[in-house]
Design an enzyme around this catalytic site. Sequence first.
Site, PDB file in Angstrom:
ATOM      1  N   ARG A 119       0.813  -1.240   0.000  1.00 58.98           N
ATOM      2  CA  ARG A 119       0.000   0.000   0.000  1.00 58.98           C
ATOM      3  C   ARG A 119       0.839   1.279   0.000  1.00 58.98           C
ATOM      4  O   ARG A 119       0.377   2.339   0.434  1.00 58.98           O
ATOM      5  CB  ARG A 119      -0.979   0.028   1.173  1.00 58.98           C
ATOM      6  CG  ARG A 119      -1.930  -1.146   1.150  1.00 58.98           C
ATOM      7  CD  ARG A 119      -3.109  -0.940   2.047  1.00 58.98           C
ATOM      8  NE  ARG A 119      -3.966  -2.104   2.008  1.00 58.98           N
ATOM      9  CZ  ARG A 119      -3.845  -3.170   2.796  1.00 58.98           C
ATOM     10  NH1 ARG A 119      -2.895  -3.188   3.710  1.00 58.98           N
ATOM     11  NH2 ARG A 119      -4.664  -4.172   2.684  1.00 58.98           N
ATOM     12  N   LYS A 141       2.657  11.816 -10.386  1.00 59.29           N
ATOM     13  CA  LYS A 141       1.744  11.006 -11.205  1.00 59.29           C
ATOM     14  C   LYS A 141       2.504   9.757 -11.626  1.00 59.29           C
ATOM     15  O   LYS A 141       3.595   9.853 -12.204  1.00 59.29           O
ATOM     16  CB  LYS A 141       1.295  11.769 -12.449  1.00 59.29           C
ATOM     17  CG  LYS A 141       0.162  12.738 -12.186  1.00 59.29           C
ATOM     18  CD  LYS A 141      -0.386  13.280 -13.494  1.00 59.29           C
ATOM     19  CE  LYS A 141      -1.479  14.288 -13.250  1.00 59.29           C
ATOM     20  NZ  LYS A 141      -1.949  14.917 -14.499  1.00 59.29           N
ATOM     21  N   GLU A 183       7.923  19.613 -23.917  1.00 60.89           N
ATOM     22  CA  GLU A 183       7.345  19.873 -22.587  1.00 60.89           C
ATOM     23  C   GLU A 183       7.933  21.162 -21.989  1.00 60.89           C
ATOM     24  O   GLU A 183       7.248  21.894 -21.273  1.00 60.89           O
ATOM     25  CB  GLU A 183       7.576  18.688 -21.634  1.00 60.89           C
ATOM     26  CG  GLU A 183       6.941  17.362 -22.089  1.00 60.89           C
ATOM     27  CD  GLU A 183       5.433  17.215 -21.807  1.00 60.89           C
ATOM     28  OE1 GLU A 183       4.780  18.214 -21.439  1.00 60.89           O
ATOM     29  OE2 GLU A 183       4.919  16.088 -21.960  1.00 60.89           O
ATOM     30  N   LYS A 225       6.571  23.741 -12.725  1.00 59.25           N
ATOM     31  CA  LYS A 225       5.753  22.562 -12.414  1.00 59.25           C
ATOM     32  C   LYS A 225       5.547  22.430 -10.901  1.00 59.25           C
ATOM     33  O   LYS A 225       4.440  22.151 -10.439  1.00 59.25           O
ATOM     34  CB  LYS A 225       6.378  21.283 -12.983  1.00 59.25           C
ATOM     35  CG  LYS A 225       5.509  20.073 -12.624  1.00 59.25           C
ATOM     36  CD  LYS A 225       5.595  18.908 -13.551  1.00 59.25           C
ATOM     37  CE  LYS A 225       4.530  17.875 -13.149  1.00 59.25           C
ATOM     38  NZ  LYS A 225       4.562  16.668 -13.941  1.00 59.25           N
ATOM     39  N   GLU A 235      -4.875  17.392  -8.971  1.00 60.10           N
ATOM     40  CA  GLU A 235      -5.543  17.885 -10.178  1.00 60.10           C
ATOM     41  C   GLU A 235      -7.050  18.071  -9.984  1.00 60.10           C
ATOM     42  O   GLU A 235      -7.871  17.584 -10.771  1.00 60.10           O
ATOM     43  CB  GLU A 235      -5.262  16.939 -11.362  1.00 60.10           C
ATOM     44  CG  GLU A 235      -5.433  17.654 -12.687  1.00 60.10           C
ATOM     45  CD  GLU A 235      -4.927  16.836 -13.878  1.00 60.10           C
ATOM     46  OE1 GLU A 235      -3.752  16.417 -13.863  1.00 60.10           O
ATOM     47  OE2 GLU A 235      -5.700  16.655 -14.806  1.00 60.10           O
ATOM     48  N   ARG A 239      -3.987  22.156 -11.854  1.00 63.09           N
ATOM     49  CA  ARG A 239      -2.927  21.275 -12.368  1.00 63.09           C
ATOM     50  C   ARG A 239      -3.206  20.814 -13.799  1.00 63.09           C
ATOM     51  O   ARG A 239      -2.277  20.480 -14.536  1.00 63.09           O
ATOM     52  CB  ARG A 239      -2.737  20.071 -11.434  1.00 63.09           C
ATOM     53  CG  ARG A 239      -1.651  19.135 -11.934  1.00 63.09           C
ATOM     54  CD  ARG A 239      -1.158  18.155 -10.902  1.00 63.09           C
ATOM     55  NE  ARG A 239      -0.144  17.292 -11.490  1.00 63.09           N
ATOM     56  CZ  ARG A 239       0.612  16.450 -10.841  1.00 63.09           C
ATOM     57  NH1 ARG A 239       0.471  16.353  -9.529  1.00 63.09           N
ATOM     58  NH2 ARG A 239       1.513  15.713 -11.440  1.00 63.09           N
ATOM     59  N   ASN A 243      -1.527  19.780 -18.771  1.00 67.27           N
ATOM     60  CA  ASN A 243      -1.914  18.874 -19.858  1.00 67.27           C
ATOM     61  C   ASN A 243      -2.234  19.615 -21.147  1.00 67.27           C
ATOM     62  O   ASN A 243      -2.895  19.061 -22.036  1.00 67.27           O
ATOM     63  CB  ASN A 243      -3.119  18.030 -19.440  1.00 67.27           C
ATOM     64  CG  ASN A 243      -2.694  16.934 -18.485  1.00 67.27           C
ATOM     65  OD1 ASN A 243      -1.660  16.307 -18.680  1.00 67.27           O
ATOM     66  ND2 ASN A 243      -3.465  16.738 -17.443  1.00 67.27           N
ATOM     67  N   HIS A 246      -2.268  17.793 -24.431  1.00 69.99           N
ATOM     68  CA  HIS A 246      -2.217  16.357 -24.157  1.00 69.99           C
ATOM     69  C   HIS A 246      -3.496  15.621 -24.556  1.00 69.99           C
ATOM     70  O   HIS A 246      -3.450  14.428 -24.815  1.00 69.99           O
ATOM     71  CB  HIS A 246      -1.914  16.109 -22.669  1.00 69.99           C
ATOM     72  CG  HIS A 246      -0.471  16.366 -22.304  1.00 69.99           C
ATOM     73  ND1 HIS A 246       0.145  17.578 -22.525  1.00 69.99           N
ATOM     74  CD2 HIS A 246       0.474  15.568 -21.732  1.00 69.99           C
ATOM     75  CE1 HIS A 246       1.399  17.511 -22.099  1.00 69.99           C
ATOM     76  NE2 HIS A 246       1.621  16.310 -21.619  1.00 69.99           N
ATOM     77  N   HIS A 250      -2.328  12.624 -26.478  1.00 66.39           N
ATOM     78  CA  HIS A 250      -2.560  11.247 -26.034  1.00 66.39           C
ATOM     79  C   HIS A 250      -3.359  10.475 -27.077  1.00 66.39           C
ATOM     80  O   HIS A 250      -3.112   9.287 -27.311  1.00 66.39           O
ATOM     81  CB  HIS A 250      -3.315  11.229 -24.692  1.00 66.39           C
ATOM     82  CG  HIS A 250      -2.444  11.552 -23.510  1.00 66.39           C
ATOM     83  ND1 HIS A 250      -2.959  11.839 -22.263  1.00 66.39           N
ATOM     84  CD2 HIS A 250      -1.105  11.624 -23.368  1.00 66.39           C
ATOM     85  CE1 HIS A 250      -1.972  12.079 -21.418  1.00 66.39           C
ATOM     86  NE2 HIS A 250      -0.830  11.960 -22.071  1.00 66.39           N
ATOM     87  N   HIS A 263       6.093  10.693 -27.026  1.00 68.70           N
ATOM     88  CA  HIS A 263       5.125  11.484 -26.263  1.00 68.70           C
ATOM     89  C   HIS A 263       5.286  12.985 -26.557  1.00 68.70           C
ATOM     90  O   HIS A 263       4.314  13.679 -26.860  1.00 68.70           O
ATOM     91  CB  HIS A 263       5.311  11.192 -24.773  1.00 68.70           C
ATOM     92  CG  HIS A 263       4.433  11.990 -23.880  1.00 68.70           C
ATOM     93  ND1 HIS A 263       3.069  11.794 -23.806  1.00 68.70           N
ATOM     94  CD2 HIS A 263       4.704  13.014 -23.020  1.00 68.70           C
ATOM     95  CE1 HIS A 263       2.551  12.653 -22.939  1.00 68.70           C
ATOM     96  NE2 HIS A 263       3.523  13.406 -22.457  1.00 68.70           N
TER      97      HIS A 263
END
Length: 355
Positions: A119, A141, A183, A225, A235, A239, A243, A246, A250, A263
């Site tokens: 966990r 993330k 980026e 960032k 997010e 936040r 993206n 993205h 994506h 990417h």
Amino acid sequence: MAISSTLNVDLGERSYPIVIGSGLLGDFALGDYFNGPDCLVVTNETVGPLYLPALQKKLPPGSAVVSLADGEEHKTLGNVERVLDGLVASHANRDATVVALGGGVVGDIAGFAAACYMRGIAFIQVPTTLLAQVDASVGGKTGVNHKKGKNLIGAFHQPKLVLIDTDTLSTLPDRQLKAGLAEVIKYGAIADLEFLGWLETNIGELLDKNPDALVYAILRSCELKAGVVADDEREAGRRAILNFGHTFGHAIENSLGYGEWLHGEAVAAGMLMALELSNIGEDASGRLRNLLEAAGLPVCPPAIGAEKMRAAMEMDKKVQAKQSRFVLLRSLGDAYLTSDYDAELLNSILRKCDS
Ligand code: NAD
Ligand code: GLY
């Protein structure tokens, strides 16, 4: 002695430093950030032979290593399981530390395995691509791809330390460097017009891997960032501006097949699509297009087909109550998240993917 700068990601008890500099890999006392003696390094078949020997000098003797196959197509649950198997095989306890040595793929897999094992155990990011140094290693993330959608499976799990040795960029292929620059340019476009201007002036130095230019670009990107993540770790709102490009990017990666476009390449074309949807005029679009072109990045989407793109975009994590949301720009340097966009304009932008 290595020369370095440190900045902090301010998240209360989950705060951590980002240390940036040359020569850190063989020099930095990584073990100070361990909770206990057990350590497992996750790397891949490309990065391991280059940088694991230097890193191992700073790790407890007998640290375990899991080396993964290289490539975005290997960012899978199967590889998370391989890391978990490695932790079990080495009888790692709750005080164990996972060290991710590699690009964003290794960092995302290793971080997710650390989030799941017992966990949640500690992990340290040692990013070795520009993209991972300015983005993937910072902010917690973690996760893997599903065949239907990018990064659909994952968890927020902050590292204890991000250690960026800029010397690792010396072996990074040019195509990967350029993908990382996408980026970096993103930060200027969403949050810092002055930085965007600096990038326009210094893009040649960055492509030539000028060490001072690279350190400044990494430092400023991480500062921007870290500020956004500190305001909105999970997010809930702001936040999402990270993206920018993205949603389209994506969908490009997923539709072409993971690994076909990098990417950062997909994000570059995606940023220009998002800027067109922002509808703030040709001056802004032309400026960003010129910078991305100067960085050697794609400025048009591939011919995937509008319907395939649209279907892939439905799996975007920003979709809420079945409604698409996009990160748009009010002006260069000023991004926001909205579900209020011009649907006709979106159709015409997607139609560019038909040919
Ligand atoms: P990557 O991890 O695939 O690395 C790119 C290539 O460079 C690989 O072949 C790798 O083996 C090689 N490589 C790495 N370091 C090297 C070095 N120093 N010298 C020579 N070769 C080296 O790709 P990436 O661009 O680093 O990361 C992309 C991934 O990051 C995507 O999966 C993306 O979704 C993810 N990402 C995550 C976040 C996040 O917040 N977690 C943010 C942005 C991107
Ligand atoms: N790369 C986007 C984020 O970290 O939120």
